[in-house]
Structure formats: C-alpha cells, structure tokens
Design a protein around this motif. Structure first.
Motif, PDB file in Angstrom:
ATOM      1  N   LEU A 150       0.821  -1.208   0.000  1.00 36.33           N
ATOM      2  CA  LEU A 150       0.000   0.000   0.000  1.00 36.33           C
ATOM      3  C   LEU A 150       0.852   1.253   0.000  1.00 36.33           C
ATOM      4  O   LEU A 150       0.416   2.318  -0.434  1.00 36.33           O
ATOM      5  CB  LEU A 150      -0.920   0.012   1.225  1.00 36.33           C
ATOM      6  CG  LEU A 150      -1.990  -1.078   1.299  1.00 36.33           C
ATOM      7  CD1 LEU A 150      -2.632  -1.069   2.674  1.00 36.33           C
ATOM      8  CD2 LEU A 150      -3.030  -0.878   0.218  1.00 36.33           C
ATOM      9  N   ASN A 151       2.081   1.150   0.508  1.00 36.80           N
ATOM     10  CA  ASN A 151       2.937   2.317   0.630  1.00 36.80           C
ATOM     11  C   ASN A 151       3.740   2.607  -0.634  1.00 36.80           C
ATOM     12  O   ASN A 151       4.431   3.614  -0.709  1.00 36.80           O
ATOM     13  CB  ASN A 151       3.911   2.134   1.798  1.00 36.80           C
ATOM     14  CG  ASN A 151       3.186   1.996   3.111  1.00 36.80           C
ATOM     15  OD1 ASN A 151       2.213   2.693   3.354  1.00 36.80           O
ATOM     16  ND2 ASN A 151       3.667   1.102   3.966  1.00 36.80           N
ATOM     17  N   ILE A 152       3.680   1.722  -1.622  1.00 40.27           N
ATOM     18  CA  ILE A 152       4.478   1.933  -2.826  1.00 40.27           C
ATOM     19  C   ILE A 152       3.969   3.147  -3.587  1.00 40.27           C
ATOM     20  O   ILE A 152       4.683   4.082  -3.853  1.00 40.27           O
ATOM     21  CB  ILE A 152       4.425   0.711  -3.753  1.00 40.27           C
ATOM     22  CG1 ILE A 152       5.064  -0.478  -3.065  1.00 40.27           C
ATOM     23  CG2 ILE A 152       5.138   0.998  -5.055  1.00 40.27           C
ATOM     24  CD1 ILE A 152       5.013  -1.728  -3.912  1.00 40.27           C
ATOM     25  N   SER A 153       2.721   3.111  -3.982  1.00 38.96           N
ATOM     26  CA  SER A 153       2.177   4.205  -4.775  1.00 38.96           C
ATOM     27  C   SER A 153       0.669   4.069  -4.850  1.00 38.96           C
ATOM     28  O   SER A 153       0.168   3.012  -5.181  1.00 38.96           O
ATOM     29  CB  SER A 153       2.772   4.170  -6.180  1.00 38.96           C
ATOM     30  OG  SER A 153       2.117   5.125  -6.990  1.00 38.96           O
ATOM     31  N   LYS A 154      -0.033   5.142  -4.519  1.00 40.09           N
ATOM     32  CA  LYS A 154      -1.491   5.123  -4.618  1.00 40.09           C
ATOM     33  C   LYS A 154      -1.962   5.968  -5.797  1.00 40.09           C
ATOM     34  O   LYS A 154      -3.129   6.283  -5.919  1.00 40.09           O
ATOM     35  CB  LYS A 154      -2.112   5.621  -3.315  1.00 40.09           C
ATOM     36  CG  LYS A 154      -1.807   4.690  -2.142  1.00 40.09           C
ATOM     37  CD  LYS A 154      -2.539   5.103  -0.883  1.00 40.09           C
ATOM     38  CE  LYS A 154      -2.255   4.146   0.264  1.00 40.09           C
ATOM     39  NZ  LYS A 154      -2.930   4.494   1.514  1.00 40.09           N
TER      40      LYS A 154
ATOM     41  N   THR B 254      12.883  -3.989 -18.878  1.00 40.62           N
ATOM     42  CA  THR B 254      11.472  -3.716 -19.130  1.00 40.62           C
ATOM     43  C   THR B 254      10.867  -3.050 -17.909  1.00 40.62           C
ATOM     44  O   THR B 254      11.016  -3.539 -16.781  1.00 40.62           O
ATOM     45  CB  THR B 254      10.717  -5.022 -19.432  1.00 40.62           C
ATOM     46  OG1 THR B 254      11.360  -5.704 -20.528  1.00 40.62           O
ATOM     47  CG2 THR B 254       9.267  -4.743 -19.779  1.00 40.62           C
ATOM     48  N   ARG B 255      10.189  -1.944 -18.133  1.00 38.73           N
ATOM     49  CA  ARG B 255       9.522  -1.243 -17.031  1.00 38.73           C
ATOM     50  C   ARG B 255       8.047  -1.634 -17.032  1.00 38.73           C
ATOM     51  O   ARG B 255       7.392  -1.650 -18.073  1.00 38.73           O
ATOM     52  CB  ARG B 255       9.697   0.264 -17.194  1.00 38.73           C
ATOM     53  CG  ARG B 255       8.949   1.087 -16.154  1.00 38.73           C
ATOM     54  CD  ARG B 255       9.429   2.529 -16.112  1.00 38.73           C
ATOM     55  NE  ARG B 255      10.666   2.629 -15.363  1.00 38.73           N
ATOM     56  CZ  ARG B 255      11.803   3.111 -15.829  1.00 38.73           C
ATOM     57  NH1 ARG B 255      11.886   3.522 -17.072  1.00 38.73           N
ATOM     58  NH2 ARG B 255      12.867   3.186 -15.063  1.00 38.73           N
ATOM     59  N   ILE B 256       7.522  -1.940 -15.837  1.00 40.23           N
ATOM     60  CA  ILE B 256       6.130  -2.375 -15.696  1.00 40.23           C
ATOM     61  C   ILE B 256       5.430  -1.547 -14.626  1.00 40.23           C
ATOM     62  O   ILE B 256       5.977  -1.333 -13.538  1.00 40.23           O
ATOM     63  CB  ILE B 256       6.039  -3.872 -15.312  1.00 40.23           C
ATOM     64  CG1 ILE B 256       6.623  -4.749 -16.428  1.00 40.23           C
ATOM     65  CG2 ILE B 256       4.596  -4.268 -15.029  1.00 40.23           C
ATOM     66  CD1 ILE B 256       6.646  -6.221 -16.078  1.00 40.23           C
ATOM     67  N   ARG B 257       4.244  -1.089 -14.949  1.00 43.71           N
ATOM     68  CA  ARG B 257       3.333  -0.529 -13.939  1.00 43.71           C
ATOM     69  C   ARG B 257       2.172  -1.500 -13.801  1.00 43.71           C
ATOM     70  O   ARG B 257       1.573  -1.902 -14.794  1.00 43.71           O
ATOM     71  CB  ARG B 257       2.816   0.843 -14.357  1.00 43.71           C
ATOM     72  CG  ARG B 257       3.871   1.918 -14.433  1.00 43.71           C
ATOM     73  CD  ARG B 257       3.259   3.273 -14.733  1.00 43.71           C
ATOM     74  NE  ARG B 257       2.529   3.261 -16.003  1.00 43.71           N
ATOM     75  CZ  ARG B 257       1.701   4.234 -16.373  1.00 43.71           C
ATOM     76  NH1 ARG B 257       1.468   5.253 -15.571  1.00 43.71           N
ATOM     77  NH2 ARG B 257       1.091   4.178 -17.546  1.00 43.71           N
ATOM     78  N   ALA B 258       1.880  -1.866 -12.575  1.00 44.26           N
ATOM     79  CA  ALA B 258       0.809  -2.844 -12.354  1.00 44.26           C
ATOM     80  C   ALA B 258      -0.186  -2.311 -11.325  1.00 44.26           C
ATOM     81  O   ALA B 258       0.206  -1.846 -10.252  1.00 44.26           O
ATOM     82  CB  ALA B 258       1.399  -4.166 -11.872  1.00 44.26           C
ATOM     83  N   GLU B 259      -1.453  -2.387 -11.672  1.00 43.05           N
ATOM     84  CA  GLU B 259      -2.519  -2.034 -10.735  1.00 43.05           C
ATOM     85  C   GLU B 259      -2.977  -3.329 -10.072  1.00 43.05           C
ATOM     86  O   GLU B 259      -3.456  -4.248 -10.741  1.00 43.05           O
ATOM     87  CB  GLU B 259      -3.673  -1.369 -11.472  1.00 43.05           C
ATOM     88  CG  GLU B 259      -4.728  -0.791 -10.549  1.00 43.05           C
ATOM     89  CD  GLU B 259      -5.759  -0.008 -11.336  1.00 43.05           C
ATOM     90  OE1 GLU B 259      -6.747  -0.636 -11.774  1.00 43.05           O
ATOM     91  OE2 GLU B 259      -5.562   1.208 -11.534  1.00 43.05           O
ATOM     92  N   CYS B 260      -2.788  -3.410  -8.753  1.00 45.07           N
ATOM     93  CA  CYS B 260      -3.007  -4.663  -8.030  1.00 45.07           C
ATOM     94  C   CYS B 260      -4.099  -4.516  -6.978  1.00 45.07           C
ATOM     95  O   CYS B 260      -4.274  -3.445  -6.389  1.00 45.07           O
ATOM     96  CB  CYS B 260      -1.710  -5.112  -7.340  1.00 45.07           C
ATOM     97  SG  CYS B 260      -0.302  -5.293  -8.447  1.00 45.07           S
TER      98      CYS B 260
ATOM     99  N   ALA C 221      -7.804  -3.583  -1.172  1.00 44.74           N
ATOM    100  CA  ALA C 221      -7.307  -2.292  -1.627  1.00 44.74           C
ATOM    101  C   ALA C 221      -6.729  -2.424  -3.032  1.00 44.74           C
ATOM    102  O   ALA C 221      -6.098  -3.428  -3.375  1.00 44.74           O
ATOM    103  CB  ALA C 221      -6.242  -1.772  -0.668  1.00 44.74           C
ATOM    104  N   VAL C 222      -6.934  -1.393  -3.848  1.00 42.56           N
ATOM    105  CA  VAL C 222      -6.360  -1.349  -5.195  1.00 42.56           C
ATOM    106  C   VAL C 222      -5.219  -0.343  -5.187  1.00 42.56           C
ATOM    107  O   VAL C 222      -5.427   0.837  -4.878  1.00 42.56           O
ATOM    108  CB  VAL C 222      -7.425  -0.962  -6.240  1.00 42.56           C
ATOM    109  CG1 VAL C 222      -6.785  -0.838  -7.625  1.00 42.56           C
ATOM    110  CG2 VAL C 222      -8.545  -1.989  -6.251  1.00 42.56           C
TER     111      VAL C 222
END
Length: 445
Positions: free
Chosen positions: A16-20, A83-89, A95-96
């Motif tokens: 949760l603290n990585i990025s909202k 490779t750079r990845i953004r992931a919505e988890c 929590a998303v």
C-alpha cells in the motif's frame, strides 16, 4: 546498465505504501495487448502476479491491469533487456494500489549476443550477487552501525529464466544522471564513498569466509574467455583512425595500432589479483548509467545515490572501479584535474570502514594505495581511449551490442561515429600524450 531499484517489503500491507497514484494512460489487460519486441514471451501478467504474491506474502494478490514498456533507449544499455512495468493490483485486503517494477532479462532472443556473453556467465553471477552477496555486505556494515543504503534490493530472482525483478527506483525519485554531462565533485564523492564501503565490506567478507568471493573472476578481461576482445580491439583501432587525423598525432596513432597485438594480455593483467595488495569485489562496470541519483527538487543538489547492475562484478584491485569510473563518468575538469582528490576521498572511507570492521591485514597507506593503483594504470588508458567514446556517444542509430562486437560496415561506422564526438576527442588529445609518457602505450608494461 540498468534502471532498477528496490525496497524489500514483507507483506501486502506494505504494498500500500508503494504508490497510490492512478495510471495516467490506459493500461493493457494482458501481455498480448502490449508486447515489446525484446520483451520475453514468458513475461506475462500471471508470471508477474506469482512473483508479487511470493514477495509480498499475499496469495490473493491480483493484477487488475498492467503496462509494459522498454526501460531504456538505444545506446543506453548493452548488457541485457530492461522492461519497465506498472501494475494495478488488488491486495487480499481489497485495496487497489499501483506498483512499479523493472524486469531485467538476458538477450535471449538475440543468438549472437547470447553466445558471445555465455562464457562470462553474467546473469547467473549477477543473480548470485543480489541473492547471496549484497545482503551479507549489508549485514557486515550493520555490525558497525552503518545502515547507509548502497544497493538496490530485489523483488525476485529467477535463475531458470535468468531474470531479476526490482522495484522501480524512479517512484522514489531516483533518476539516472546525464551521461553526456558527467558527474560533478559533490556527486562523484557520494558515489565513491558508497563504492568504498562496498569494497571494504567485501574484503572483510572474503577474509572471514575463506576466499568466498574469489570465484567472481569473469570481468570484462579475464583468463577464461576472450569473447569481448573483438569489441575492445575494434574500438582501439577506431580510436587510432581518429587520432591519425590530428596534426602531430600520427606517432600516437601508430602506437595504438601496434598495441592491438598485446591488448588482451594487458587487460587481463589489470584484472589479475596481486598477492599482498588489497583486493575487493569490484562492481566491474561503475559508470554513470549504473548510478541512480535522488536530487533536491529545489536546489538540484544530489541527496542520495544507489549503485545498480552487478553483471561484471570481479574480485581484484579497487583500481578496476576507480580507473573506470574516474575516466568515463566525470565532468571534463574533474576527469583531467581532480582525480587525486577523488581517490583520497575514496581512500578515507575505504580505510575507515576496514578499520571499523577490524580487517586483520595491514591497510596500505594512501601513498602505498596510489602505488597499487599505478600498477593497474593501463585500465585508466583503456577507459579513456576505448570505453569513453561508447558511453558518451549521442548517435544511437546503430548503437547495439552487434555494432560493438562485429567488424562489418555498419559496426565500423558505429565505432567511427563514437570517436567523432568533440568532447571525447578533446579528452583523448589531452591525455594520450600523458599516457604515452607513462609507458601505457607500450607493449611491455
């Protein structure tokens, strides 16, 4: 030459603290929606999801959407695919959140690169460094109350696929410095203090654990393979061709041309550890693109640095990193006039850390340390006259691994283009006569 970072987190709550933040661009729902040409076919949403579940200890974590793109452009990286990845988890708490990662893999799709690099075993060795060595160096520094973050930590190590996954340092506002501008005094000293701590702790680890690091013996030059020599020799000859065009420099061009016959052996002598000298686990490829910097938003001054990419880590002299870094990565005035000041900065941290860790062997004085560096000074010449041109190259049309290693028309054009850089020419013009007077262009050294 990667842009990776890392912060180990022990639960999905920490995720949760990585990025909202929300994604500003549409995300793809599967790897089929966005598959870059160099992206491994096995790098799917399901694969990443399993890695994140294991790392965050959340078996219910689910990737809802993700975005995949290359981490670096042409000419920025010759040692693997990034490779750079953004992931919505979605976590088990419901929590998303957004996570940002860099995946580093081998050139598995390029048979030429794979076969050329194979004897160096760079991917297995780097995975061993991240998995087994760097945590022990951190533990040693922790013994003396030094908790300075020097390295990136890993999210996942996958030996089967020769892959590493890191948290993307950009999220914590670390960025790669400008490789064309070079580093100033303040930033250079920050890097040197951190590499000095790595070197000192590695020396003590090797002492305490009966030579455990001495198997890291496959740096750019080594006694096992000459596979990279076509690249180094081709760049040396390109340098000679350029130097021959300058007034009164034909003598130096001839010496560079003759040096090709002994180049491999001279390089190997640099990498051979010398008994009785202080030896360390050198980073092996310490230059601008393997440093991530966090800058003050208001002043632009560097606040912190992290050292990344350990593919060519090698047991040997500190000179491996010092000569390479000081002759590829600095501002012009620093390169030409301030190396002794920077070596003193490094030495103070290096010797202080060795003393605190109760290193049992006599630590060389600063003067003795300089003498040991001088025995490896061929690497200063190599870094300036062969490596610098590639690292400061601005024309990326032909910039790839084959252009460095091969000798066809395209590869020759690329190498000649590297030495057309006016900054590189000025540095070589200035230092080449000095290297010649020091005997660094002679076949017998």
């Amino acid at each position: 030459m990667s842009t990776s970072d890392v912060s180990i987190m022990n639960s999905s709550e920490n995720l949760l603290n990585i990025s909202k933040e929300s994604f500003s661009a549409p995300l793809v729902k599967s790897s089929e929606d966005l598959q870059q040409s160099d992206t491994p076919t096995w790098l799917t949403k399901d694969y990443l999801e399993q890695c994140l579940r294991k790392h965050y200890k959340d078996n219910k974590l689910k990737i809802l959407r993700w975005d995949v793109r290359p981490a670096l452009g042409k000419g920025e990286n010759y040692g693997g695919v990034l490779t750079r990845i953004r992931a919505e988890c979605q976590t088990h708490l419901g929590a998303v959140v957004s996570g940002h990662y860099v995946v580093k893999t081998s050139f598995e799709a390029d048979e030429f690169a794979r076969k050329t690099m194979e004897p160096y075993d760079i991917f297995n060795r780097e995975m061993s460094i991240y998995e087994n060595v760097l945590p022990r160096l951190n533990a040693l520094l922790g013994e003396i109350g030094d908790h300075d973050k020097i390295f990136a930590e890993t999210i996942a190590v996958d030996r089967e696929r020769s892959a590493l996954i890191f948290e993307d340092l950009n999220v914590r506002e670390f960025v790669m410095p400008n490789r064309f501008a070079g580093l100033n005094m303040n930033l250079s000293k920050m890097v040197l203090r951190k590499i000095a701590k790595m070197h000192a702790s590695s020396t003590v680890l090797n002492e305490r654990e009966n030579g455990c690091l001495e198997t890291f013996d496959r740096g750019f030059f080594n006694r096992h393979t000459d596979n990279y020599m076509p690249g180094f020799e081709g760049l040396l000859l390109a340098c000679s061709r350029r130097v021959a065009q300058w007034d009164s420099y034909q003598y130096y061009a001839n010496k560079l041309m003759a040096l090709k016959a002994k180049y491999a052996e001279l390089g190997k002598q640099v990498f051979d550890p010398i008994p009785g000298h202080v030896n360390v686990l050198a980073h092996g490829d310490l230059w601008t693109n393997n440093i991530m910097v966090k800058y003050d938003k208001n002043t632009g001054e560097p606040l912190d640095v992290t050292i990344i990419d350990f593919q060519y880590a090698a047991w040997g002299s500190p000179a491996l990193d010092l000569h390479y870094f000081l002759n590829t990565s600095l501002e012009e005035d620093m390169h030409l006039n301030h190396q002794d000041e920077l070596i003193q900065c490094y030495y103070e941290t290096f010797s202080d850390t060795l003393n605190k860790l109760q290193y049992r062997v006599k630590i060389p004085s600063l003067h003795q340390f300089h003498l040991q560096l001088e025995e490896k000074a061929f690497y200063a010449f190599h870094s300036t006259c062969v490596i610098l041109a590639v690292q400061r190259n601005e024309d990326t049309e032909d910039a790839d691994f084959k252009a460095i290693m091969q000798n066809d028309q395209r590869a020759t054009r690329f190498k000649d283009t590297c030495f057309s850089n006016i900054y590189v020419q000025h540095i070589i013009k200035t230092l080449l006569p000095i290297y010649e007077r020091r005997g660094l262009l002679d076949l017998e050294q």
